[in-house]
Scaffold this active site. Structure first.
Site, PDB file in Angstrom:
ATOM      1  N   VAL A 116       1.736  -6.592   7.170  1.00 15.51           N
ATOM      2  CA  VAL A 116       2.712  -6.725   8.240  1.00 15.51           C
ATOM      3  C   VAL A 116       2.559  -5.583   9.246  1.00 15.51           C
ATOM      4  CG1 VAL A 116       5.185  -6.711   8.785  1.00 15.51           C
ATOM      5  CG2 VAL A 116       4.351  -7.920   6.761  1.00 15.51           C
ATOM      6  N   ASP A 139       2.920  11.904  13.695  1.00 17.94           N
ATOM      7  CA  ASP A 139       2.966  10.523  13.211  1.00 17.94           C
ATOM      8  C   ASP A 139       2.546   9.557  14.308  1.00 17.94           C
ATOM      9  OD1 ASP A 139       3.293   8.834  11.088  1.00 17.94           O
ATOM     10  OD2 ASP A 139       5.464   8.752  11.183  1.00 17.94           O
ATOM     11  N   GLU A 147       4.623  -3.618  11.499  1.00 16.15           N
ATOM     12  CA  GLU A 147       6.049  -3.363  11.715  1.00 16.15           C
ATOM     13  C   GLU A 147       6.405  -3.279  13.201  1.00 16.15           C
ATOM     14  OE1 GLU A 147       8.332  -3.314   9.470  1.00 16.15           O
ATOM     15  OE2 GLU A 147       7.734  -2.244   7.648  1.00 16.15           O
ATOM     16  N   SER A 178       0.819  -1.216   0.000  1.00 16.46           N
ATOM     17  CA  SER A 178       0.000   0.000   0.000  1.00 16.46           C
ATOM     18  C   SER A 178       0.850   1.262   0.000  1.00 16.46           C
ATOM     19  CB  SER A 178      -0.948  -0.001   1.205  1.00 16.46           C
ATOM     20  OG  SER A 178      -0.233  -0.123   2.419  1.00 16.46           O
ATOM     21  N   TRP A 179       1.934   1.284   0.778  1.00 15.74           N
ATOM     22  CA  TRP A 179       2.753   2.492   0.852  1.00 15.74           C
ATOM     23  C   TRP A 179       3.502   2.700  -0.460  1.00 15.74           C
ATOM     24  CZ3 TRP A 179       2.436   6.940   2.277  1.00 15.74           C
ATOM     25  CH2 TRP A 179       3.396   7.733   2.895  1.00 15.74           C
ATOM     26  N   GLY A 229       5.694  10.394   7.905  1.00 14.54           N
ATOM     27  CA  GLY A 229       4.390  11.029   7.889  1.00 14.54           C
ATOM     28  C   GLY A 229       4.345  12.278   8.752  1.00 14.54           C
ATOM     29  N   ALA A 245      -1.300   5.658   3.768  1.00 11.72           N
ATOM     30  CA  ALA A 245      -1.447   5.394   2.344  1.00 11.72           C
ATOM     31  C   ALA A 245      -2.906   5.427   1.907  1.00 11.72           C
ATOM     32  CB  ALA A 245      -0.834   4.029   2.009  1.00 11.72           C
ATOM     33  N   ASN A 275      -0.784  -1.435  13.010  1.00 11.51           N
ATOM     34  CA  ASN A 275      -0.218  -1.753  14.318  1.00 11.51           C
ATOM     35  C   ASN A 275      -1.262  -1.657  15.428  1.00 11.51           C
ATOM     36  OD1 ASN A 275       2.861  -2.087  13.864  1.00 11.51           O
ATOM     37  ND2 ASN A 275       2.297  -0.320  12.632  1.00 11.51           N
ATOM     38  N   LYS A 282       6.850   4.786  16.926  1.00 11.89           N
ATOM     39  CA  LYS A 282       5.406   5.077  16.996  1.00 11.89           C
ATOM     40  C   LYS A 282       4.575   3.827  16.709  1.00 11.89           C
ATOM     41  CE  LYS A 282       4.918   5.539  12.258  1.00 11.89           C
ATOM     42  NZ  LYS A 282       3.929   5.056  11.301  1.00 11.89           N
TER      43      LYS A 282
END
Length: 331
Positions: free
Chosen positions: A282, A247, A284, A14-15, A139, A143, A259, A194
């Site tokens: 995923v 962010d 992260e 997506s990003w 950010g 996305a 997340n 974050k």
């Protein structure tokens, strides 16, 4: 923009899709590497990524799509990596061409598990790329909102401000505002940390804690982030800037946050393995929690939220008990 400089995007998620969309506004040709050959065929035929942000339509005449990472790297002057950090090392091992004369920007918000390094440090140490040829794209920016063309903000950090400006200009548009920073290490660590705090926010939500507690945890989270980053790289920075606090807030609160979603499942009683299987993307922060916890054994910053997330994810501690204890250490 003239389009003389050549960019490549590495990643098919997506990003990567969002970044390619931004670049297409300003550049005439972009190399886009992804492993999934069927996705490449789909984009060529139907003009959108079938797996991520499928509402985004591309002008395929601008895209040099390839499943060969070496082709993409050879094509470009600027290479933007936008793949999950857990898979970066394996992807780089497929390279047979040199990165020595390339300018590397990371849009990866995590730690490389094999080296426990943030991405910029990984490229510097493992591939001998000088820091003035390494940058970070952070950010606050999801996305999914880029796909919806909602006003979003980016911070572009690089040791060479001219390169930061070039990338900022290449990504800017009617709904994208980009500013530059010289805090390449701090912004990248913030982008990693974050995600851990977002997992904490998700766990708290899954356990039934409300908005009042979430606000206290986010307030403590930004102070904890400040302490951690100061130990890693001491320089003058305003932790309330959008690259840090902004962010953190969007990742901790947004419905688009992977997340937070992962943490919410853990709080509701999912095992780590079952939560990962349930998600199609995923988280992260799972990998970041281990790396940050281990790194902090040497730094010694006071990080009760990171410690709590690590205890739940890696020590198998009961989330309810760990977070009850965490509430006593926050203010």
């Amino acid at each position: 923009m003239s389009g003389k400089l050549k960019f490549a995007v590495i990643g098919g998620g997506s990003w990567a899709t969002a970044i390619t969309k931004m670049l297409c506004v300003n550049l005439s040709e972009i190399a886009w590497y992804m492993r999934n050959e069927s996705a490449i065929e789909h984009i060529q035929k139907y003009k959108h990524n079938p797996n991520y942000l499928s509402s985004v339509e591309f002008d395929t005449s601008k895209l040099k799509l390839t499943s060969n990472i070496n082709e993409a790297i050879e094509f470009a002057d600027y290479i933007i990596f936008a793949i999950p950090s857990a898979f970066l090392d394996a992807e780089l091992k497929n390279m047979t061409v040199s990165l020595a004369d390339k300018i590397i920007f990371s849009a990866i918000k995590g730690i490389v598990p094999e080296t426990s390094l943030i991405v910029g440090e990984h490229f510097h140490i493992q591939y001998d790329i000088p820091y003035y040829n390494i940058g970070v794209i952070t950010g606050p920016c999801h996305a999914e909102e880029v796909a919806l063309e909602r006003l979003s903000y980016l911070t572009i950090a690089c040791g060479d401000p001219e390169k930061a400006r070039t990338v900022a200009k290449s990504l800017s548009g009617n709904y994208i505002k980009a500013k530059i920073s010289d805090d390449i290490i701090g912004t990248e660590y913030a982008a990693m940390l974050k995600n851990i705090y977002a997992i904490a926010a998700g766990i708290a939500h899954g356990l039934g804690y409300g908005d009042n507690f979430q606000s206290v945890m986010m307030s403590n989270g930004i102070r904890e982030m400040k302490k951690f980053i100061r130990k890693v790289h001491k320089m003058k920075r305003n932790i309330n800037d959008s690259a840090y606090l902004g962010d953190l807030l969007v990742t901790g609160y947004s419905v688009f946050s992977r997340n937070r979603m992962f943490g919410n499942m853990i709080g509701k009683g999912y095992t780590v393995k079952s939560a990962m299987m349930e998600m199609s993307m995923v988280a992260e922060g799972y990998y970041a929690a281990k790396s940050a916890y281990k790194l902090n054994q040497g730094y010694g910053a006071k990080t009760p939220i990171i410690d709590a997330v690590y205890a739940v994810l890696y020590d198998g501690k009961d989330a309810k008990s760990v977070f009850k204890k965490l509430t006593e250490s926050l203010d």
